[in-house]
Enzyme design. Structure first.
Site, PDB file in Angstrom:
ATOM      1  N   CYS A 161       9.101  18.498  -7.659  1.00 51.01           N
ATOM      2  CA  CYS A 161       9.614  17.120  -7.738  1.00 51.01           C
ATOM      3  C   CYS A 161      11.125  17.188  -7.958  1.00 51.01           C
ATOM      4  O   CYS A 161      11.590  17.905  -8.846  1.00 51.01           O
ATOM      5  CB  CYS A 161       8.941  16.401  -8.909  1.00 51.01           C
ATOM      6  SG  CYS A 161       9.753  14.854  -9.379  1.00 51.01           S
TER       7      CYS A 161
ATOM      8  N   HIS B 225       0.815  -1.223   0.000  1.00 49.81           N
ATOM      9  CA  HIS B 225       0.000   0.000   0.000  1.00 49.81           C
ATOM     10  C   HIS B 225       0.847   1.272   0.000  1.00 49.81           C
ATOM     11  O   HIS B 225       0.366   2.336   0.370  1.00 49.81           O
ATOM     12  CB  HIS B 225      -0.955   0.001   1.200  1.00 49.81           C
ATOM     13  CG  HIS B 225      -2.044  -1.018   1.096  1.00 49.81           C
ATOM     14  ND1 HIS B 225      -2.803  -1.434   2.162  1.00 49.81           N
ATOM     15  CD2 HIS B 225      -2.511  -1.719   0.022  1.00 49.81           C
ATOM     16  CE1 HIS B 225      -3.684  -2.352   1.749  1.00 49.81           C
ATOM     17  NE2 HIS B 225      -3.518  -2.543   0.468  1.00 49.81           N
TER      18      HIS B 225
ATOM     19  N   THR C 149      -4.086  -7.633  11.297  1.00 51.16           N
ATOM     20  CA  THR C 149      -4.896  -7.059  10.216  1.00 51.16           C
ATOM     21  C   THR C 149      -6.335  -7.532  10.348  1.00 51.16           C
ATOM     22  O   THR C 149      -6.593  -8.674  10.716  1.00 51.16           O
ATOM     23  CB  THR C 149      -4.261  -7.343   8.825  1.00 51.16           C
ATOM     24  OG1 THR C 149      -5.168  -6.939   7.803  1.00 51.16           O
ATOM     25  CG2 THR C 149      -3.887  -8.785   8.625  1.00 51.16           C
TER      26      THR C 149
ATOM     27  N   ASN D 125      -3.479 -12.100  15.977  1.00 52.55           N
ATOM     28  CA  ASN D 125      -4.199 -10.819  16.038  1.00 52.55           C
ATOM     29  C   ASN D 125      -4.705 -10.595  17.463  1.00 52.55           C
ATOM     30  O   ASN D 125      -4.860 -11.544  18.230  1.00 52.55           O
ATOM     31  CB  ASN D 125      -5.386 -10.837  15.059  1.00 52.55           C
ATOM     32  CG  ASN D 125      -5.798  -9.448  14.609  1.00 52.55           C
ATOM     33  OD1 ASN D 125      -4.961  -8.649  14.194  1.00 52.55           O
ATOM     34  ND2 ASN D 125      -7.077  -9.132  14.700  1.00 52.55           N
TER      35      ASN D 125
HETATM   36  P1  NAD Z   1      -7.088  -2.323  10.548  1.00 55.37           P
HETATM   37  O1  NAD Z   1      -6.901  -1.072  11.313  1.00 55.37           O
HETATM   38  O2  NAD Z   1      -8.261  -2.493   9.673  1.00 55.37           O
HETATM   39  O3  NAD Z   1      -7.065  -3.550  11.580  1.00 55.37           O
HETATM   40  C1  NAD Z   1      -6.127  -3.643  12.592  1.00 55.37           C
HETATM   41  C2  NAD Z   1      -6.226  -5.019  13.236  1.00 55.37           C
HETATM   42  O4  NAD Z   1      -5.170  -5.096  14.186  1.00 55.37           O
HETATM   43  C3  NAD Z   1      -7.526  -5.278  13.973  1.00 55.37           C
HETATM   44  O5  NAD Z   1      -8.020  -6.557  13.648  1.00 55.37           O
HETATM   45  C4  NAD Z   1      -7.126  -5.225  15.451  1.00 55.37           C
HETATM   46  O6  NAD Z   1      -7.851  -6.140  16.254  1.00 55.37           O
HETATM   47  C5  NAD Z   1      -5.677  -5.635  15.380  1.00 55.37           C
HETATM   48  N1  NAD Z   1      -4.859  -5.090  16.474  1.00 55.37           N
HETATM   49  C6  NAD Z   1      -4.993  -3.901  17.110  1.00 55.37           C
HETATM   50  N2  NAD Z   1      -4.040  -3.776  18.056  1.00 55.37           N
HETATM   51  C7  NAD Z   1      -3.293  -4.896  18.003  1.00 55.37           C
HETATM   52  C8  NAD Z   1      -2.169  -5.366  18.739  1.00 55.37           C
HETATM   53  N3  NAD Z   1      -1.624  -4.641  19.718  1.00 55.37           N
HETATM   54  N4  NAD Z   1      -1.663  -6.578  18.435  1.00 55.37           N
HETATM   55  C9  NAD Z   1      -2.211  -7.339  17.448  1.00 55.37           C
HETATM   56  N5  NAD Z   1      -3.274  -6.955  16.729  1.00 55.37           N
HETATM   57  C10 NAD Z   1      -3.807  -5.744  16.998  1.00 55.37           C
HETATM   58  O7  NAD Z   1      -5.750  -2.493   9.754  1.00 55.37           O
HETATM   59  P2  NAD Z   1      -5.402  -3.231   8.416  1.00 55.37           P
HETATM   60  O8  NAD Z   1      -6.070  -4.540   8.353  1.00 55.37           O
HETATM   61  O9  NAD Z   1      -3.930  -3.111   8.252  1.00 55.37           O
HETATM   62  O10 NAD Z   1      -6.105  -2.319   7.340  1.00 55.37           O
HETATM   63  C11 NAD Z   1      -6.096  -1.445   6.692  1.00 55.37           C
HETATM   64  C12 NAD Z   1      -5.335  -0.289   6.121  1.00 55.37           C
HETATM   65  O11 NAD Z   1      -4.886   0.619   7.082  1.00 55.37           O
HETATM   66  C13 NAD Z   1      -4.122  -0.657   5.348  1.00 55.37           C
HETATM   67  O12 NAD Z   1      -4.421  -0.372   4.055  1.00 55.37           O
HETATM   68  C14 NAD Z   1      -3.017   0.282   5.830  1.00 55.37           C
HETATM   69  O13 NAD Z   1      -2.378   0.872   4.721  1.00 55.37           O
HETATM   70  C15 NAD Z   1      -3.726   1.323   6.632  1.00 55.37           C
HETATM   71  N6  NAD Z   1      -3.060   1.814   7.848  1.00 55.37           N
HETATM   72  C16 NAD Z   1      -1.710   1.686   8.040  1.00 55.37           C
HETATM   73  C17 NAD Z   1      -1.146   2.114   9.237  1.00 55.37           C
HETATM   74  C18 NAD Z   1       0.357   1.996   9.419  1.00 55.37           C
HETATM   75  O14 NAD Z   1       1.102   2.092   8.449  1.00 55.37           O
HETATM   76  N7  NAD Z   1       0.832   1.764  10.638  1.00 55.37           N
HETATM   77  C19 NAD Z   1      -1.933   2.669  10.232  1.00 55.37           C
HETATM   78  C20 NAD Z   1      -3.310   2.780   9.999  1.00 55.37           C
HETATM   79  C21 NAD Z   1      -3.869   2.354   8.792  1.00 55.37           C
END
Ligand code: NAD
Length: 235
Positions: free
Chosen positions: A136, A109, A176, A201
């Site tokens: 750029c 992503h 995730t 998870n």
């Molecule tokens: P999501 O936010 O949809 O889901 C996060 C999952 O992590 C949940 O199921 C939750 O229960 C679990 N979780 C929360 N805390 C946790 C922990 N301490 N240990 C283990 N599991 C834990 O995230 P996703 O599935 O990655 O989805 C979506 C999108 O969010 C991606 O496209 C990503 O690009 C973007 N995103 C990225 C970041 C980042 O780069 N850190 C942050 C926020 C969103």
């Protein structure tokens, strides 16, 4: 899991949660107080580029103050010591896997610390802001956008991901929610291709039923324990 050689690991926002980076679908379906449709779609960027650029400028600034946690470090250790094939496919746009020392990482992503020029199509490392419409470094046009895959856009390196899934003995999904496709479908692809599947998870994800095994708890604890188990089984 004694006959495992080739591993594909999918990581999501949950692995970075304990580093202080908000997950996507925290309370109420908002991302840092914004509706996803307002900040993470090409339409949002067209409608209100300042809002979107400011939002990503803040995220880019924030991640540079965060540190990798024990789960990132554990995966980096596995990457360093595992002599079979291994690929960490991350949905995360932060750089915490790399800062923990992992090398076999693919950002499906995109990355906060890149800017993508829509004029010349070149991606450049970027730590500063984009709201001020900087030029750029490659072509000089003021046409930079965050190098982040928005909803409705095609994730990066899908061919490499499917090649790795085809060769995988084990597919592990970490932190995730199983809500964002195509990543949410990888578990089914991996199963069809003959891999064992494991979910790590905080709580059961939307796709938890597709996994052969699921372990629930904070990533810093359960990822570290799983990595130690893998390394001791295969020493
Ligand atoms: P999501 O936010 O949809 O889901 C996060 C999952 O992590 C949940 O199921 C939750 O229960 C679990 N979780 C929360 N805390 C946790 C922990 N301490 N240990 C283990 N599991 C834990 O995230 P996703 O599935 O990655 O989805 C979506 C999108 O969010 C991606 O496209 C990503 O690009 C973007 N995103 C990225 C970041 C980042 O780069 N850190 C942050 C926020 C969103």
């Amino acid at each position: 899991m004694t006959s495992i050689r080739n591993i594909v690991i999918l990581t999501g926002a949950g692995i970075s949660a304990e580093s202080g980076i908000d997950t996507f679908r925290s309370e109420g379906g908002l991302w840092e107080q914004h509706r996803v449709e307002d900040v993470a779609t090409p339409e949002a960027f067209e409608r209100d580029p300042d809002l979107v650029l400011r939002f990503y400028d803040m995220r880019r600034e924030a991640i540079q103050t965060k540190e990798p946690n024990a789960a990132h470090h554990a995966l980096a250790k596995l990457d360093a010591e595992w002599d079979g094939e291994l690929l960490i496919v991350t949905q995360n746009v932060d750089d915490l896997h790399e800062r923990a020392g992992a090398r076999r990482v693919l950002h499906m992503h995109g990355e906060h610390l890149n800017a993508w020029c829509t004029a010349c199509d070149v991606r450049s490392p970027w730590t500063g802001t984009l709201i001020d419409r900087p030029a750029c470094p490659e072509c000089g046009e003021a046409a930079l956008r965050p190098d982040v895959v928005w909803f409705g856009e095609m994730p990066y390196q899908m061919d490499e991901i499917f090649a790795a899934l085809r060769g995988a003995d084990l597919f592990v999904s970490i932190g995730t929610s199983g809500a964002v496709y195509p990543a949410a479908g990888f578990v089914r692809n991996a199963r069809e291709l003959g891999a064992e599947t494991l979910e790590l998870n905080l709580e059961p994800s939307q796709g938890t039923a597709w996994f052969d095994e699921a372990r629930h708890g904070p990533a810093t604890r359960i990822v570290q324990a799983w990595v130690e188990e893998m390394l001791s089984l295969h020493r």
